[in-house]
Motif scaffolding. Structure first.
Motif, PDB file in Angstrom:
ATOM      1  N   GLY A 135      20.118  -6.670  33.701  1.00 60.56           N
ATOM      2  CA  GLY A 135      18.656  -6.610  33.696  1.00 60.56           C
ATOM      3  C   GLY A 135      18.049  -7.828  33.035  1.00 60.56           C
ATOM      4  N   LEU A 136      18.616  -8.245  31.911  1.00 55.08           N
ATOM      5  CA  LEU A 136      18.127  -9.428  31.209  1.00 55.08           C
ATOM      6  C   LEU A 136      18.277 -10.678  32.073  1.00 55.08           C
ATOM      7  N   ALA A 137      19.460 -10.846  32.666  1.00 60.96           N
ATOM      8  CA  ALA A 137      19.710 -12.024  33.503  1.00 60.96           C
ATOM      9  C   ALA A 137      18.790 -12.041  34.720  1.00 60.96           C
ATOM     10  N   SER A 138      18.611 -10.886  35.353  1.00 61.28           N
ATOM     11  CA  SER A 138      17.762 -10.817  36.545  1.00 61.28           C
ATOM     12  C   SER A 138      16.327 -11.209  36.226  1.00 61.28           C
ATOM     13  N   ALA A 139      15.837 -10.744  35.083  1.00 58.05           N
ATOM     14  CA  ALA A 139      14.455 -11.031  34.720  1.00 58.05           C
ATOM     15  C   ALA A 139      14.258 -12.498  34.340  1.00 58.05           C
ATOM     16  N   VAL A 140      15.120 -13.000  33.459  1.00 51.49           N
ATOM     17  CA  VAL A 140      14.961 -14.375  32.960  1.00 51.49           C
ATOM     18  C   VAL A 140      15.179 -15.386  34.087  1.00 51.49           C
ATOM     19  N   VAL A 141      16.285 -15.228  34.827  1.00 46.95           N
ATOM     20  CA  VAL A 141      16.586 -16.186  35.890  1.00 46.95           C
ATOM     21  C   VAL A 141      15.616 -15.996  37.063  1.00 46.95           C
ATOM     22  N   GLY A 142      15.201 -14.754  37.318  1.00 43.82           N
ATOM     23  CA  GLY A 142      14.220 -14.510  38.376  1.00 43.82           C
ATOM     24  C   GLY A 142      12.891 -15.187  38.089  1.00 43.82           C
ATOM     25  N   GLN A 143      12.453 -15.110  36.840  1.00 43.24           N
ATOM     26  CA  GLN A 143      11.209 -15.794  36.474  1.00 43.24           C
ATOM     27  C   GLN A 143      11.358 -17.302  36.543  1.00 43.24           C
ATOM     28  N   LEU A 144      12.556 -17.793  36.229  1.00 42.00           N
ATOM     29  CA  LEU A 144      12.812 -19.223  36.391  1.00 42.00           C
ATOM     30  C   LEU A 144      12.729 -19.616  37.860  1.00 42.00           C
ATOM     31  N   GLY A 145      13.285 -18.777  38.750  1.00 42.66           N
ATOM     32  CA  GLY A 145      13.204 -19.055  40.184  1.00 42.66           C
ATOM     33  C   GLY A 145      11.774 -19.120  40.674  1.00 42.66           C
ATOM     34  N   ASP A 146      10.930 -18.248  40.137  1.00 44.22           N
ATOM     35  CA  ASP A 146       9.513 -18.253  40.480  1.00 44.22           C
ATOM     36  C   ASP A 146       8.862 -19.553  40.020  1.00 44.22           C
ATOM     37  N   LEU A 147       9.207 -19.990  38.814  1.00 43.88           N
ATOM     38  CA  LEU A 147       8.641 -21.233  38.285  1.00 43.88           C
ATOM     39  C   LEU A 147       9.129 -22.455  39.070  1.00 43.88           C
ATOM     40  N   VAL A 148      10.388 -22.412  39.522  1.00 41.60           N
ATOM     41  CA  VAL A 148      10.917 -23.519  40.335  1.00 41.60           C
ATOM     42  C   VAL A 148      10.080 -23.682  41.599  1.00 41.60           C
ATOM     43  N   GLN A 149       9.824 -22.568  42.287  1.00 43.86           N
ATOM     44  CA  GLN A 149       9.032 -22.636  43.511  1.00 43.86           C
ATOM     45  C   GLN A 149       7.605 -23.083  43.222  1.00 43.86           C
ATOM     46  N   SER A 150       7.044 -22.605  42.110  1.00 39.90           N
ATOM     47  CA  SER A 150       5.694 -23.025  41.718  1.00 39.90           C
ATOM     48  C   SER A 150       5.650 -24.524  41.450  1.00 39.90           C
ATOM     49  N   ALA A 151       6.709 -25.037  40.811  1.00 41.28           N
ATOM     50  CA  ALA A 151       6.758 -26.470  40.513  1.00 41.28           C
ATOM     51  C   ALA A 151       6.800 -27.296  41.789  1.00 41.28           C
ATOM     52  N   TYR A 152       7.607 -26.871  42.773  1.00 41.03           N
ATOM     53  CA  TYR A 152       7.671 -27.581  44.048  1.00 41.03           C
ATOM     54  C   TYR A 152       6.315 -27.576  44.746  1.00 41.03           C
ATOM     55  N   LYS A 153       5.691 -26.412  44.801  1.00 40.38           N
ATOM     56  CA  LYS A 153       4.406 -26.315  45.496  1.00 40.38           C
ATOM     57  C   LYS A 153       3.336 -27.141  44.799  1.00 40.38           C
ATOM     58  N   ARG A 154       3.354 -27.147  43.479  1.00 46.08           N
ATOM     59  CA  ARG A 154       2.372 -27.957  42.747  1.00 46.08           C
ATOM     60  C   ARG A 154       2.619 -29.441  42.980  1.00 46.08           C
ATOM     61  N   ALA A 155       3.900 -29.826  43.037  1.00 51.13           N
ATOM     62  CA  ALA A 155       4.225 -31.239  43.266  1.00 51.13           C
ATOM     63  C   ALA A 155       3.731 -31.719  44.619  1.00 51.13           C
ATOM     64  N   TYR A 156       3.728 -30.814  45.620  1.00 57.08           N
ATOM     65  CA  TYR A 156       3.308 -31.193  46.968  1.00 57.08           C
ATOM     66  C   TYR A 156       1.894 -30.726  47.307  1.00 57.08           C
ATOM     67  N   GLY A 157       1.202 -30.154  46.328  1.00 56.03           N
ATOM     68  CA  GLY A 157      -0.203 -29.798  46.509  1.00 56.03           C
ATOM     69  C   GLY A 157      -0.457 -28.708  47.522  1.00 56.03           C
ATOM     70  N   ILE A 158       0.429 -27.697  47.574  1.00 52.30           N
ATOM     71  CA  ILE A 158       0.225 -26.592  48.506  1.00 52.30           C
ATOM     72  C   ILE A 158       0.180 -25.272  47.742  1.00 52.30           C
ATOM     73  N   LYS A 159      -0.482 -24.297  48.313  1.00 51.27           N
ATOM     74  CA  LYS A 159      -0.611 -22.987  47.674  1.00 51.27           C
ATOM     75  C   LYS A 159       0.560 -22.080  48.026  1.00 51.27           C
ATOM     76  N   ASP A 160       0.935 -22.068  49.314  1.00 55.29           N
ATOM     77  CA  ASP A 160       2.019 -21.226  49.784  1.00 55.29           C
ATOM     78  C   ASP A 160       3.035 -22.068  50.535  1.00 55.29           C
ATOM     79  N   SER A 161       4.288 -21.601  50.549  1.00 56.12           N
ATOM     80  CA  SER A 161       5.326 -22.339  51.275  1.00 56.12           C
ATOM     81  C   SER A 161       5.197 -22.166  52.777  1.00 56.12           C
TER      82      SER A 161
END
Length: 267
Positions: A208-234
């Protein structure tokens, strides 16, 4: 909200229904999701989605997703061998095109194929777990991820004051992140209490701990990519929800992570 709800119910019913069926049905769905996700990634980085380099990436994703066990064969290459050959192929593309295909783009295409192809392939691995309890492990991880997402959202709305990472995702808070971790661990404990013969309480807390921490990191990774390319959704495949990568950003990080670290008890 109405469109978001309708899309969520329809997509969720399709996914869960094929997950329950398992076998080829679920694997073909995951292949489709992986290819669409890679298409979204290719468009996001500004590469022609039907160009030769992108097609190489699609082929690589298919290679990662190939269901050798369902076909009755052994994989012809090890994972390391496949990754190395894929890297060589993308490096060769830069040379063969005389730098018309920039090495920075081919590097991103290579990363995207690994990121998406391995992520969805480990979802297939979970569903076909060798102990015959693949449905249990798949739902355990998915429910932990969904619980973490819901917990982070609602706790963040109610109690959130301290920004988690405003440069990447300005709405996420530390309080929400902690709430997501607590909810995911609670859900994992419920799975352990329901099936103590499959999952111990201690291992459930770690998963449960790993799923939450790494899952939130995965969300931030995608957010970082989208912010870098100036898009709201993939993408726009799922009205009101965005694209495949928007919905599966946590999944394709969590599933490989728990397998590579051998957190599931059948290892």
């Amino acid at each position: 909200m109405k469109q978001r709800l309708i899309t969520g119910v329809a997509a969720g019913a399709l996914f869960l229904g094929l997950c329950l069926l398992g076998g080829w049905w679920f694997h073909l769905l995951l292949i489709a999701m992986a290819l669409i996700g890679y298409f979204e990634f290719v468009k996001m980085i500004g590469c022609p989605p039907a160009g030769g380099s992108a097609i190489t990436g699609y082929a690589a994703v298919l290679g990662f997703m190939m269901p050798w066990d369902l076909l009755g064969f052994s994989a012809p290459l090890s994972w390391v061998q496949g990754v190395w050959l894929l890297m060589l192929l993308f490096l060769a593309i830069t040379v063969l095109t005389k730098n018309k295909m920039d090495i920075r783009i081919t590097a991103l295409l290579f990363i995207g194929a690994l990121y998406i192809g391995t992520g969805f392939s480990y979802m297939a691995v979970s569903r076909s777990a060798p102990d015959g309890n693949g449905l249990f492990w798949t739902f355990l991880l998915l429910c932990c991820i969904w619980g973490s997402d819901a917990g982070a959202y609602f706790v963040g709305k109610a109690l959130g004051k301290t920004k988690l990472w405003p440069a990447i995702s300005p709405n996420k808070t530390v309080e929400g992140a902690v709430g997501g971790v607590v909810i995911a661990m609670a859900i994992a404990l419920i799975f352990a209490l329901i099936s103590p013969d499959l999952l111990s309480l201690g291992r459930a807390l770690v998963i449960g701990l790993a799923s939450a921490v790494v899952g939130q990191l995965g969300d931030l990774v995608q957010s970082a990519y989208k912010r870098a390319y100036g898009i709201k959704d993939s993408g726009s495949l799922l009205p009101g929800h965005g694209g495949i990568l928007d919905r599966c950003d946590s999944w394709i990080i969590v599933f490989p992570f728990v397998h590579i670290l051998m957190l599931l008890p059948y290892y």
